[in-house]
Design a protein around this motif. Structure first.
Motif, PDB file in Angstrom:
ATOM      1  N   GLN A 260      -1.436   3.846 -12.719  1.00 41.76           N
ATOM      2  CA  GLN A 260      -2.594   3.474 -12.041  1.00 41.76           C
ATOM      3  C   GLN A 260      -2.882   2.802 -10.382  1.00 41.76           C
ATOM      4  N   LEU A 261      -1.832   1.851 -10.826  1.00 42.36           N
ATOM      5  CA  LEU A 261      -1.272   1.058  -9.152  1.00 42.36           C
ATOM      6  C   LEU A 261      -1.235   2.160  -8.253  1.00 42.36           C
ATOM      7  N   ALA A 262       0.568   2.996  -8.912  1.00 45.64           N
ATOM      8  CA  ALA A 262       0.329   3.923  -7.812  1.00 45.64           C
ATOM      9  C   ALA A 262      -0.079   4.799  -7.593  1.00 45.64           C
ATOM     10  N   ILE A 263      -1.419   6.020  -8.517  1.00 42.56           N
ATOM     11  CA  ILE A 263      -2.700   5.819  -8.214  1.00 42.56           C
ATOM     12  C   ILE A 263      -3.253   5.883  -6.517  1.00 42.56           C
ATOM     13  N   GLN A 264      -3.783   4.383  -6.663  1.00 45.21           N
ATOM     14  CA  GLN A 264      -4.803   3.558  -5.822  1.00 45.21           C
ATOM     15  C   GLN A 264      -3.775   3.970  -4.473  1.00 45.21           C
ATOM     16  N   VAL A 265      -3.160   3.220  -4.431  1.00 45.91           N
ATOM     17  CA  VAL A 265      -1.767   2.547  -3.429  1.00 45.91           C
ATOM     18  C   VAL A 265      -1.754   3.761  -2.567  1.00 45.91           C
ATOM     19  N   ALA A 266      -1.450   4.894  -3.587  1.00 44.14           N
ATOM     20  CA  ALA A 266      -1.182   6.289  -2.775  1.00 44.14           C
ATOM     21  C   ALA A 266      -2.577   7.230  -2.095  1.00 44.14           C
ATOM     22  N   ARG A 267      -3.464   6.035  -2.146  1.00 38.69           N
ATOM     23  CA  ARG A 267      -4.835   6.324  -1.348  1.00 38.69           C
ATOM     24  C   ARG A 267      -4.993   6.093   0.001  1.00 38.69           C
ATOM     25  N   GLU A 268      -4.334   4.600  -0.084  1.00 43.38           N
ATOM     26  CA  GLU A 268      -5.043   3.678   0.949  1.00 43.38           C
ATOM     27  C   GLU A 268      -3.800   3.329   1.691  1.00 43.38           C
ATOM     28  N   LEU A 269      -3.040   3.515   1.280  1.00 44.91           N
ATOM     29  CA  LEU A 269      -1.761   2.867   2.003  1.00 44.91           C
ATOM     30  C   LEU A 269      -0.869   3.972   2.577  1.00 44.91           C
ATOM     31  N   THR A 270      -0.491   4.375   3.287  1.00 46.05           N
ATOM     32  CA  THR A 270       0.515   5.521   4.237  1.00 46.05           C
ATOM     33  C   THR A 270       1.578   5.817   4.697  1.00 46.05           C
ATOM     34  N   ASP A 271       1.777   4.118   4.842  1.00 48.55           N
ATOM     35  CA  ASP A 271       2.880   3.616   6.050  1.00 48.55           C
ATOM     36  C   ASP A 271       3.894   3.769   5.203  1.00 48.55           C
ATOM     37  N   ALA A 272       4.186   3.517   3.814  1.00 49.71           N
ATOM     38  CA  ALA A 272       6.078   3.450   2.859  1.00 49.71           C
ATOM     39  C   ALA A 272       5.626   4.659   1.730  1.00 49.71           C
ATOM     40  N   THR A 273       6.972   5.243   1.521  1.00 48.54           N
ATOM     41  CA  THR A 273       6.936   5.548  -0.151  1.00 48.54           C
ATOM     42  C   THR A 273       7.275   4.585  -1.323  1.00 48.54           C
ATOM     43  N   ASN A 300       8.746   4.575   8.946  1.00 41.06           N
ATOM     44  CA  ASN A 300       9.392   4.020   9.945  1.00 41.06           C
ATOM     45  C   ASN A 300       9.618   2.469   9.749  1.00 41.06           C
ATOM     46  N   GLN A 301      10.825   2.512   9.864  1.00 40.18           N
ATOM     47  CA  GLN A 301      11.118   0.258   9.472  1.00 40.18           C
ATOM     48  C   GLN A 301      10.654   0.127  10.630  1.00 40.18           C
ATOM     49  N   ASN A 302      11.062   0.866  12.605  1.00 39.22           N
ATOM     50  CA  ASN A 302      10.989  -0.585  13.337  1.00 39.22           C
ATOM     51  C   ASN A 302       9.521  -0.377  13.532  1.00 39.22           C
ATOM     52  N   HIS A 303       8.571   0.524  13.222  1.00 36.25           N
ATOM     53  CA  HIS A 303       6.956  -0.082  13.088  1.00 36.25           C
ATOM     54  C   HIS A 303       6.150  -0.162  11.909  1.00 36.25           C
ATOM     55  N   PHE A 304       6.841  -0.796  10.769  1.00 37.73           N
ATOM     56  CA  PHE A 304       6.127  -1.023   9.662  1.00 37.73           C
ATOM     57  C   PHE A 304       5.296  -2.307  10.157  1.00 37.73           C
ATOM     58  N   LYS A 305       4.555  -1.878   9.667  1.00 40.41           N
ATOM     59  CA  LYS A 305       4.082  -4.289   9.951  1.00 40.41           C
ATOM     60  C   LYS A 305       4.226  -4.822   8.270  1.00 40.41           C
ATOM     61  N   ALA A 306       4.985  -4.813   7.425  1.00 35.43           N
ATOM     62  CA  ALA A 306       4.711  -5.495   6.378  1.00 35.43           C
ATOM     63  C   ALA A 306       3.606  -5.975   5.852  1.00 35.43           C
ATOM     64  N   VAL A 307       2.996  -7.138   6.633  1.00 32.15           N
ATOM     65  CA  VAL A 307       2.092  -8.706   6.293  1.00 32.15           C
ATOM     66  C   VAL A 307       1.135  -7.934   6.204  1.00 32.15           C
ATOM     67  N   SER A 308       0.078  -6.909   6.654  1.00 31.20           N
ATOM     68  CA  SER A 308      -0.628  -6.235   6.729  1.00 31.20           C
ATOM     69  C   SER A 308      -0.547  -5.226   5.679  1.00 31.20           C
ATOM     70  N   TYR A 309       0.575  -4.669   5.429  1.00 30.17           N
ATOM     71  CA  TYR A 309       0.552  -3.225   4.147  1.00 30.17           C
ATOM     72  C   TYR A 309       0.877  -4.366   3.066  1.00 30.17           C
ATOM     73  N   PHE A 310       1.127  -5.406   2.681  1.00 31.49           N
ATOM     74  CA  PHE A 310       0.989  -6.004   1.437  1.00 31.49           C
ATOM     75  C   PHE A 310      -0.484  -6.960   1.554  1.00 31.49           C
ATOM     76  N   VAL A 311      -0.760  -7.624   2.096  1.00 28.74           N
ATOM     77  CA  VAL A 311      -2.224  -8.007   2.369  1.00 28.74           C
ATOM     78  C   VAL A 311      -3.303  -6.854   1.270  1.00 28.74           C
ATOM     79  N   LYS A 312      -3.115  -5.443   2.091  1.00 30.83           N
ATOM     80  CA  LYS A 312      -4.291  -4.973   1.469  1.00 30.83           C
ATOM     81  C   LYS A 312      -3.150  -4.615   0.078  1.00 30.83           C
ATOM     82  N   LEU A 313      -2.226  -4.782  -0.259  1.00 29.83           N
ATOM     83  CA  LEU A 313      -1.626  -4.090  -1.381  1.00 29.83           C
ATOM     84  C   LEU A 313      -1.885  -5.177  -2.934  1.00 29.83           C
TER      85      LEU A 313
END
Length: 377
Positions: A260-273, A300-313
């Protein structure tokens, strides 16, 4: 062209320091470009080393996260190693009494809550207080690319701790020498500070050197790109990958439905596999229990904003599992009851409530202006 670390630059011009009694702040990941440990390189070059100071994880960089590290003797040099992650976080007056200079040569991974930075700040504090000069040998920040990639929040003073003393962003994009100059200006104006910049290091490309493991959970450079965000799981009842082969790159909990989590994350976050994972941690949270979650790999590691990504996650996890997701106390030597760990990580009071109610601003728009006078590269 290969990067010359601060230690390499110093070794090329050792004469001003050769007869100086030196205390060295370093660990096993403090090495020259060709891989020799700094303490051995300095001794070989004729420097007068008196003692070593070690940060969290100990001189060998193998101590478990947050665990008390005792003083010891270095087996190769027979020098005393004074632990700055013990009953003391800073050198004492006695520790500094027989020294003419303190040299700091510590690796970093670019996140505010990685504690080597704050060990440096405590050493600066002691050196100012006891009037000892200090030299910073600079090293790369492995996740640096541009100060435009810095991510907040800036630490609020009420959340100051050993995983964040001063108001800087979580992903600061700076090197230790740059931050040391900033700290001197803002906190330690009487400190006699010298910095030894690197040569041939380009912040934009950030290549030309080998990454050495900096602590038990940070064994590959790839981990550093997600760490500024995934470390927030330490403050939640989610295993951050410790006890598995992919600390901070994957996460899980027995109560997560990762389909369930993978489906929702794939919909909302696209900066990582994302990859669904099931694993059993061999230590840490949920030790010997099956955990279900995701492995995150930036596109793209050099353009990945990890904080905003994981806050959203984390917000997505809460939306899917509101009754299960909770804060956790994270016990360490500097926070024995583990309280308010998420507040200390994020740098905001009531961090959990702010995250789940989407009231966290991860921008750090003023940071470039703040740091501009102190940048070296």
């Amino acid at each position: 062209m290969k990067v010359k670390f601060g230690i390499d630059v110093l070794l090329a011009n050792p004469h001003p320091y050769l007869h100086t009694r030196i205390g060295l702040v370093c660990n096993q990941a403090s090495v020259t470009q060709d891989g020799m440990n700094t303490r051995l390189a300095l001794q070989k070059a004729g420097f007068k080393l008196i003692k070593i100071f070690g940060p969290e994880h100990g001189f060998d960089a193998q101590g478990e996260d947050g665990k008390f590290i005792d003083h010891q003797i270095d087996q190769l040099t027979q020098l005393p190693i004074i632990s700055l992650y013990s009953q003391q976080l800073a050198p004492t007056q006695e520790d500094l009494s027989d020294l003419d200079l303190v040299i700091v040569d510590l690796p970093d991974i670019g996140a505010r809550f990685y504690t080597y930075l704050w060990t440096m700040s405590y050493v600066m504090e002691s050196c100012e207080k006891y009037r000892k000069p200090m030299l910073i040998l600079d090293r790369p920040n492995p996740i640096a690319s541009s100060l435009d990639m810095a991510e907040g929040p800036l630490l609020e003073p009420s959340c100051s701790s050993f995983i964040g003393r001063f108001p800087i962003p979580i992903n600061h994009q700076c090197t230790f020498a740059e931050l040391a100059q900033y700290f001197k200006a803002s906190h330690y104006p009487q400190l006699k500070l010298e910095v030894m910049p690197m040569q041939y290091w380009d912040r934009a490309t950030n290549t030309g050197y080998h990454f050495y493991p900096t602590s038990p959970a940070i064994q590959q450079r790839e981990v550093t790109y997600v760490y500024p965000g995934s470390c927030l799981f330490e403050g939640l009842n989610i295993n951050e990958g410790r006890g598995s082969d992919h600390a901070f790159q994957q996460f899980g909990a027995p109560w997560i439905d990762h389909e369930q989590l993978a489906i929702q994350v794939a919909r909302e976050l696209t900066d990582a596999t994302i990859e669904k994972v099931a694993y059993i941690p061999n230590f840490g949270l949920y030790e010997n229990e099956p955990c279900y979650g995701l492995k995150i790999t930036p596109l793209n590691q050099n353009h990945f904003k990890a904080v905003s990504y994981f806050v959203k996650l984390i917000q997505i996890i809460y939306q899917l599992f509101p009754k299960e997701l909770k804060e956790r106390n994270y016990l360490t030597n500097v926070n024995p009851n583990g309280s308010k760990h998420l507040d200390k990580l994020l740098g905001l009071p009531n961090a959990f409530q702010k995250i789940i109610h989407e009231k966290v601003d991860t921008s750090a728009n003023e940071w470039h202006t703040t740091m501009k006078p102190f940048l070296l590269y």
